[in-house]
Design a protein around this motif. Structure first.
Motif, PDB file in Angstrom:
ATOM      1  N   TYR A 243       0.938  -1.188   0.085  1.00 26.45           N
ATOM      2  CA  TYR A 243       0.450   0.100   0.011  1.00 26.45           C
ATOM      3  C   TYR A 243       0.791   1.441  -0.324  1.00 26.45           C
ATOM      4  O   TYR A 243       1.949   1.367   0.465  1.00 26.45           O
ATOM      5  N   ASP A 244       0.368   2.215  -0.321  1.00 26.73           N
ATOM      6  CA  ASP A 244       0.957   3.552  -0.703  1.00 26.73           C
ATOM      7  C   ASP A 244       0.680   4.494   0.436  1.00 26.73           C
ATOM      8  O   ASP A 244      -1.187   5.187  -0.335  1.00 26.73           O
ATOM      9  N   LEU A 245       0.949   4.970   1.459  1.00 27.62           N
ATOM     10  CA  LEU A 245       0.461   5.628   2.505  1.00 27.62           C
ATOM     11  C   LEU A 245       0.689   7.353   2.381  1.00 27.62           C
ATOM     12  O   LEU A 245       0.786   8.577   3.092  1.00 27.62           O
ATOM     13  N   SER A 246       1.567   7.584   0.844  1.00 25.25           N
ATOM     14  CA  SER A 246       1.696   9.262   1.241  1.00 25.25           C
ATOM     15  C   SER A 246       0.241   9.838   0.060  1.00 25.25           C
ATOM     16  O   SER A 246       1.022  10.389  -0.655  1.00 25.25           O
ATOM     17  N   MET A 247      -0.579   8.830  -0.228  1.00 29.18           N
ATOM     18  CA  MET A 247      -1.205   9.352  -0.949  1.00 29.18           C
ATOM     19  C   MET A 247      -2.129  10.659  -0.522  1.00 29.18           C
ATOM     20  O   MET A 247      -2.079  10.513   1.092  1.00 29.18           O
TER      21      MET A 247
ATOM     22  N   ASN B  37      -5.827   6.899   0.174  1.00 31.10           N
ATOM     23  CA  ASN B  37      -5.594   6.050   0.674  1.00 31.10           C
ATOM     24  C   ASN B  37      -6.491   5.088   1.776  1.00 31.10           C
ATOM     25  O   ASN B  37      -6.516   3.881   1.597  1.00 31.10           O
TER      26      ASN B  37
END
Lengths: 167, 201
Positions: free
Chosen positions: B98-102, B107
């Motif tokens: 997963y990409d928590l920087s969205m 997110n």
């Protein structure tokens, strides 16, 4: 790898106050704050490859920290994590702040009554973010960010007042 | 209450404490809802493997007739096939980072739909395995207990039999839904609450 690790550690140590403040806003007890602190550091490290340097490091850091705090699940108290807690993480207790930073101590107590989104709004506001920046970080419209923030500030004021403090 | 003063104090606050060390980067266990679901699915994977291995020995333990043995082998192969297919899907989910920087909304929506999709897959597998089990049980009654079966059927009306089939399906459905909700539902509920909170104007 070692070099990446060192660069990362230097960067987050420069801005570790962000992680401290978010942990204190989102968790009430010192142990839980430590757990969240560790979780945020872990998620920052896992997400570090996504930081391409197109934005400021703090902009990227705010997002990862807040997103982690928003969806964080407290550790199951019945299961003890085999990883020892880093005792070096110094989470300041509310009582410790009394007198010296009384306002902040009351603030940290009062925000515990806010929901996770309201906490994010107040945090970004206190970090001097504009309505536009708050909206971008949370993925909502600017108008919505403004309305929500105003409501949250009113709610926070009434909580602080209810707790017998006013500033 | 003066928020400007509060802001100043907030920005002046400099939490004490030592530097973050490399040890903190070595922690393996993360606590996002996705990580929790992944951990539970990993446990279930091992239970399921144990169950499938145990199923392979059932004909030797029970001693089926030759005809029922054929049916059992077929049932077992189908169960293994479906389980392998779904485990592959779960594995993809497990490995999907997963990409928590969205932004937070994107997110959280990603988490929500990813979790929902996998809970649905989990339910689908449970339904399939349950229906295969019911199918095998019916075959067992037809082959091994044919006389009892015929006697029962002669006494019961078609409506009653259909009603029983329908109730069986309902019970399987209810158990599957309740189990999935009990096991994974709380994570989904928490994430949905945040989505609603962000969307509320």
């Amino acid at each position: 790898m070692k070099e990446t690790e060192n660069i990362f550690l230097t960067l987050i140590n420069q801005h570790r106050a962000i992680i401290h403040k978010i942990s204190k806003m989102y968790m009430n007890g010192v142990e839980e704050q430590r757990d969240l602190f560790q979780e945020i550091v872990l998620q920052l490290w896992k997400a570090y490859p996504t930081f391409k340097g197109n934005s400021k490091f703090t902009t990227w850091m705010y997002r990862v920290c807040l997103n982690t705090a928003l969806i964080y699940f407290k550790k199951d108290s019945r299961k003890v994590d085999k990883t020892p807690l880093d005792e070096n993480i110094d989470m300041i207790d509310v009582n410790e702040n009394e007198g010296k930073e009384e306002k902040l101590a009351y603030l940290y107590t009062a925000v515990q009554e806010l929901n996770v989104v309201e906490k994010a709004l107040i945090f970004l506001f206190l970090e001097n973010q504009s309505h536009r920046e708050i909206a971008e970080n949370l993925g909502i419209s600017e108008v919505n960010a403004r309305v929500k923030l105003n409501r949250t500030k009113e709610k926070l004021q009434s909580i602080i007042k209810k707790n017998g403090y006013e500033f | 209450m003066n928020f400007d003063d509060l802001k100043n104090e907030w920005n002046a606050e400099n939490p004490k404490g030592n530097n973050i060390s490399t040890d903190m980067l070595k922690i393996k266990q993360a606590h996002t809802p996705i990580d929790k679901i992944r951990a539970k699915m990993k446990h279930e994977f091992f239970y399921q493997l144990f169950f499938l291995a145990f199923m392979a020995f059932i004909p030797y333990i029970v001693g089926f007739s030759a005809a029922l043995n054929q049916v059992y082998l077929m049932t077992y192969a189908i169960t293994c096939g479906f389980t392998a297919y779904y485990f592959f899907k779960f594995y993809v989910f497990y490995k999907n980072s997963y990409d928590l920087s969205m932004d937070s909304r994107k997110n959280i929506l990603w988490f929500y739909y990813e979790m929902k999709l996998n809970i649905e897959l989990y339910k689908a597998l449970t339904y399939i395995v349950a229906f295969i089990a019911v199918g095998f049980l019916s075959a067992y009654l037809f082959i091994e207990r044919a006389s009892v079966f015929v006697r029962i059927f002669s006494k019961l009306s078609s409506v009653y039999i259909l009603l029983n089939c329908f109730i069986t399906i309902l019970i399987i459905g209810a158990i599957t839904e309740l189990w999935a909700w009990f096991y994974y539902g709380k994570y989904l509920k928490q994430v949905k609450k945040i989505v609603d909170e962000l969307d509320y104007e």
